[in-house]
Design a protein around this motif. Sequence first.
Motif, short mmCIF file in Angstrom:
data_model
loop_
_atom_site.label_atom_id
_atom_site.label_comp_id
_atom_site.label_asym_id
_atom_site.label_seq_id
_atom_site.Cartn_x
_atom_site.Cartn_y
_atom_site.Cartn_z
N SER A 187 6.84 6.35 3.47
CA SER A 187 6.60 7.65 4.08
C SER A 187 6.43 8.77 3.06
N GLN A 188 6.98 8.60 1.85
CA GLN A 188 7.17 9.74 0.95
C GLN A 188 6.13 9.86 -0.16
N LYS A 189 5.04 9.09 -0.07
CA LYS A 189 4.04 9.20 -1.13
C LYS A 189 2.88 10.02 -0.58
N CYS A 190 1.73 9.40 -0.30
CA CYS A 190 0.60 10.24 0.13
C CYS A 190 0.70 10.71 1.59
N THR A 214 0.85 -1.20 0.00
CA THR A 214 0.00 0.00 0.00
C THR A 214 0.88 1.26 0.00
N VAL A 215 2.06 1.14 -0.61
CA VAL A 215 3.01 2.26 -0.56
C VAL A 215 2.38 3.52 -1.17
N THR A 216 1.76 3.36 -2.34
CA THR A 216 1.17 4.54 -2.98
C THR A 216 -0.27 4.79 -2.55
N SER A 217 -0.96 3.76 -2.07
CA SER A 217 -2.37 3.98 -1.73
C SER A 217 -2.59 4.63 -0.37
N VAL A 222 -7.63 2.55 2.55
CA VAL A 222 -6.93 1.30 2.87
C VAL A 222 -7.50 0.89 4.22
N LEU A 223 -8.38 -0.11 4.23
CA LEU A 223 -9.08 -0.48 5.46
C LEU A 223 -8.60 -1.86 5.91
#
Length: 382
Positions: free
Chosen positions: A205-208, A182-185, A191-192
Amino acid sequence: MDLPKSFDIQEIQSFDPPKRRLMGPGPSDIHPRISSALSRHCIGHLDPEFVKIMDEIKTMTQYVFQTTNRLTMVLSAPGSAGMEACFANLVEPGDKVIVCINGVFGGRMKENVERCGGTAILVEDEWGKPVDPNKVEEQLKANPDAKILAFVHAETSTGVRSDAEQLCQLAKQHGCLSIVDTVTSLAGIPVLVDAWGMDAVYSGSQKCLSCTPGLSPVTFSDKAVKKIKNRASKVQSWFLDMNLVMNYWGNGQAKRAYHHTAPINALYAMHEALLMVREEGLDNRWERHQKYHLKLKKGLENLGFRYLVEEEYRLPQLNAVFLPEGYEEAAIRKRLLEDHMLEVGGGLGAFAGKIWRIGLMGHSAREESVDYCLEALRKVMG
Ligand SMILES: *Cc1c(COP(=O)(O)O)cnc(C)c1O
């Protein structure tokens, strides 16, 4: 004293990075609140005050993942290490793992399974398409001895979203644990973790989250923890062995055992980034990503760009688009970077030289960035 060797270092000075706008596939723009947190006074990694913020980081990470999993923490290494941690801890030599590949990151999952001594059963889908749950079900039926299903929720190489809930439910029905990227999501679309029954989930840490790169939030369900605790062999990686790391992140017990020195200042930044998610509210954050995606989409389509992914599976935070006919993508991307201080991403693999990946992640998903990007494109392409 004369040093044995001379080095050409006299000209080197402090580095002052160009003030670019980051609208690629990550890292994303960092809010001043987060960079300011990063530069605060360093304290010890077992200082009671530091332990306190570790607990808060853990609680806020549980919130962002929407889980009550006790084994939830932020690893001191980037998203790729989060991936490696999930595979290294859950895959034992000889385990069969069903791996879905519809882009670059699924390919890395296969590599991880094999390096852990497992056997990867591949479910391949075309790049730009989501993972096909029917094909996954076929492989689950054909391989009743499979232990794990692994897939990427948001494929950053193509901007496609797969149905994580459906895939995790399928895994569960066939007695498999799920490993989900779920790096980008995370913090960009829902994301549940608990509601969808996900077992081992990692992010970056560095995406959303719009924090500095180099950290990986992870969470493990009780079922995943049980498998880790009952392994026949030791986890091959000492650094990523959750049996050891969990004792540092205080898995229920008050006393913390030194494992490694946490990146103190990076965790200050993470604390601030998570706090900003809490203040905004997850649902508002998802909505904001969608809102600016629609605004960007309109502008891009007016300029003649075309989306790679069907609307239903599109990620708002990662806009994968074909350029209009007749433009040389690398040259335009270079002008955006040099003349407009704007970074957008090029294509990967089969899409190198063919598409752009325009990120609207975290702090980059705002009105001003979308306007700036469209204006710069008009200038460069006009
Ligand atoms: C960025 C990314 C990673 C790797 O994260 P790093 O922090 O670069 O190691 C893994 N998976 C996906 C889907 C990504 O987008």
